[in-house]
Motif scaffolding. Structure first.
Motif, mmCIF file in Angstrom:
data_model
loop_
_atom_site.group_PDB
_atom_site.id
_atom_site.type_symbol
_atom_site.label_atom_id
_atom_site.label_comp_id
_atom_site.label_asym_id
_atom_site.label_seq_id
_atom_site.Cartn_x
_atom_site.Cartn_y
_atom_site.Cartn_z
ATOM 1 N N ARG A 237 0.836 -1.209 0.000
ATOM 2 C CA ARG A 237 0.000 0.000 0.000
ATOM 3 C C ARG A 237 0.866 1.252 0.000
ATOM 4 O O ARG A 237 0.618 2.202 -0.738
ATOM 5 C CB ARG A 237 -0.934 0.005 1.211
ATOM 6 C CG ARG A 237 -1.939 1.168 1.198
ATOM 7 C CD ARG A 237 -2.605 1.367 2.541
ATOM 8 N NE ARG A 237 -1.697 1.789 3.586
ATOM 9 C CZ ARG A 237 -1.232 3.036 3.743
ATOM 10 N NH1 ARG A 237 -1.560 3.989 2.891
ATOM 11 N NH2 ARG A 237 -0.424 3.338 4.740
ATOM 12 N N ARG A 238 1.922 1.253 0.816
ATOM 13 C CA ARG A 238 2.821 2.414 0.872
ATOM 14 C C ARG A 238 3.573 2.598 -0.448
ATOM 15 O O ARG A 238 3.767 3.724 -0.895
ATOM 16 C CB ARG A 238 3.807 2.269 2.025
ATOM 17 C CG ARG A 238 3.161 2.475 3.362
ATOM 18 C CD ARG A 238 4.162 2.391 4.475
ATOM 19 N NE ARG A 238 3.508 2.539 5.763
ATOM 20 C CZ ARG A 238 4.137 2.746 6.889
ATOM 21 N NH1 ARG A 238 5.458 2.818 6.913
ATOM 22 N NH2 ARG A 238 3.474 2.883 8.011
ATOM 23 N N ALA A 239 4.000 1.496 -1.050
ATOM 24 C CA ALA A 239 4.697 1.589 -2.336
ATOM 25 C C ALA A 239 3.764 2.151 -3.401
ATOM 26 O O ALA A 239 4.170 2.985 -4.222
ATOM 27 C CB ALA A 239 5.221 0.214 -2.742
ATOM 28 N N GLN A 240 2.515 1.708 -3.392
ATOM 29 C CA GLN A 240 1.517 2.204 -4.355
ATOM 30 C C GLN A 240 1.251 3.694 -4.131
ATOM 31 O O GLN A 240 1.159 4.455 -5.084
ATOM 32 C CB GLN A 240 0.218 1.404 -4.234
ATOM 33 C CG GLN A 240 -0.881 1.830 -5.175
ATOM 34 C CD GLN A 240 -0.558 1.498 -6.617
ATOM 35 O OE1 GLN A 240 0.181 0.559 -6.885
ATOM 36 N NE2 GLN A 240 -1.086 2.258 -7.539
ATOM 37 N N ALA A 241 1.130 4.107 -2.870
ATOM 38 C CA ALA A 241 0.885 5.506 -2.557
ATOM 39 C C ALA A 241 2.073 6.363 -2.990
ATOM 40 O O ALA A 241 1.891 7.466 -3.541
ATOM 41 C CB ALA A 241 0.623 5.676 -1.067
ATOM 42 N N LYS A 242 3.277 5.865 -2.775
ATOM 43 C CA LYS A 242 4.472 6.607 -3.175
ATOM 44 C C LYS A 242 4.558 6.712 -4.698
ATOM 45 O O LYS A 242 4.910 7.758 -5.237
ATOM 46 C CB LYS A 242 5.715 5.918 -2.620
ATOM 47 C CG LYS A 242 6.977 6.701 -2.797
ATOM 48 C CD LYS A 242 8.140 6.039 -2.105
ATOM 49 C CE LYS A 242 9.389 6.873 -2.195
ATOM 50 N NZ LYS A 242 10.520 6.284 -1.507
ATOM 51 N N GLN A 243 4.197 5.622 -5.379
ATOM 52 C CA GLN A 243 4.219 5.606 -6.833
ATOM 53 C C GLN A 243 3.186 6.608 -7.383
ATOM 54 O O GLN A 243 3.468 7.338 -8.324
ATOM 55 C CB GLN A 243 3.909 4.198 -7.319
ATOM 56 C CG GLN A 243 4.277 3.933 -8.747
ATOM 57 C CD GLN A 243 4.080 2.477 -9.094
ATOM 58 O OE1 GLN A 243 3.061 1.886 -8.749
ATOM 59 N NE2 GLN A 243 5.059 1.885 -9.765
ATOM 60 N N ASN B 178 1.929 11.961 -9.788
ATOM 61 C CA ASN B 178 1.147 13.183 -9.767
ATOM 62 C C ASN B 178 2.028 14.429 -9.637
ATOM 63 O O ASN B 178 1.530 15.546 -9.812
ATOM 64 C CB ASN B 178 0.127 13.171 -8.642
ATOM 65 C CG ASN B 178 -0.953 12.118 -8.872
ATOM 66 O OD1 ASN B 178 -1.236 11.751 -10.003
ATOM 67 N ND2 ASN B 178 -1.556 11.639 -7.798
ATOM 68 N N ALA B 179 3.292 14.260 -9.279
ATOM 69 C CA ALA B 179 4.168 15.412 -9.068
ATOM 70 C C ALA B 179 4.727 15.959 -10.344
ATOM 71 O O ALA B 179 4.674 15.522 -11.392
ATOM 72 C CB ALA B 179 5.326 15.019 -8.146
#
Length: 172
Positions: free
Chosen positions: A160-166, A171-172
């Motif tokens: 989940r954290r890897a997906q959120a970071k990706q 988006n940046a």
């Protein structure tokens, strides 16, 4: 003459790897940090035969204590029981159960998973008992929580954290 422990050849002298130091873990303390039980069924006075739908949420937290090699691991459980037909909440349990652990000889890269997998495994039977006792004492059949797979929980959180970071970098 057979080798005795005093005359045994040194493993490092032969180039063989030395035996790793075994992991040492002791549970120094365990306690309820916070607990809440709301018997909403009794408050509302709902009558009749109610079929419950139980949802369990689990969160974990671990932090270093000021004493060397000591960590506090907190297992947070929220149990919500609702009536299947009406969706009315029957009861809610919120429990934070903590353990203080002395951990040695765990490599730094393995410490995080160790604290969030192995330590909660040690705490879980006590959490299960508390939830069972509280629901029984609250007027419901004792709720026996299913065993939690803390390894899978850890892997899911990493994914989940890897997906959120990706998503964040996209988006940046």
């Amino acid at each position: 003459m057979a080798d005795t422990p005093e005359t045994a050849p040194d493993a490092n002298a032969n180039g063989a790897a030395a035996q790793p130091t075994p992991v040492k873990m002791n549970v120094l303390a365990q306690f309820v940090r916070d607990m809440s039980f709301e018997n909403i069924l009794a408050q509302k006075g709902v009558q009749g035969d109610v079929q419950p739908d139980v949802q369990v949420q689990v969160n974990l937290d671990a932090k270093k204590r000021t004493v060397e090699n000591q960590y506090e691991v907190i297992l947070k459980i929220q149990v919500t029981s609702k009536a299947r037909e009406s969706g009315d909440t029957l009861f809610v349990i919120e429990l934070e159960y903590a353990g203080v652990f002395h951990v040695e000889n765990v490599p730094d890269e393995q410490l995080h998973p160790f604290l969030l997998i192995e330590c909660p495994r040690m705490l879980f039977p006590f959490v299960r008992r508390i939830v069972s006792d509280v629901t029984r004492d609250g007027g419901f059949p004792p709720l026996n929580l299913e065993t939690i797979d803390f390894l899978q929980l850890y892997r899911t959180e990493l994914a989940r954290r890897a997906q959120a970071k990706q998503s964040e970098t996209a988006n940046a």
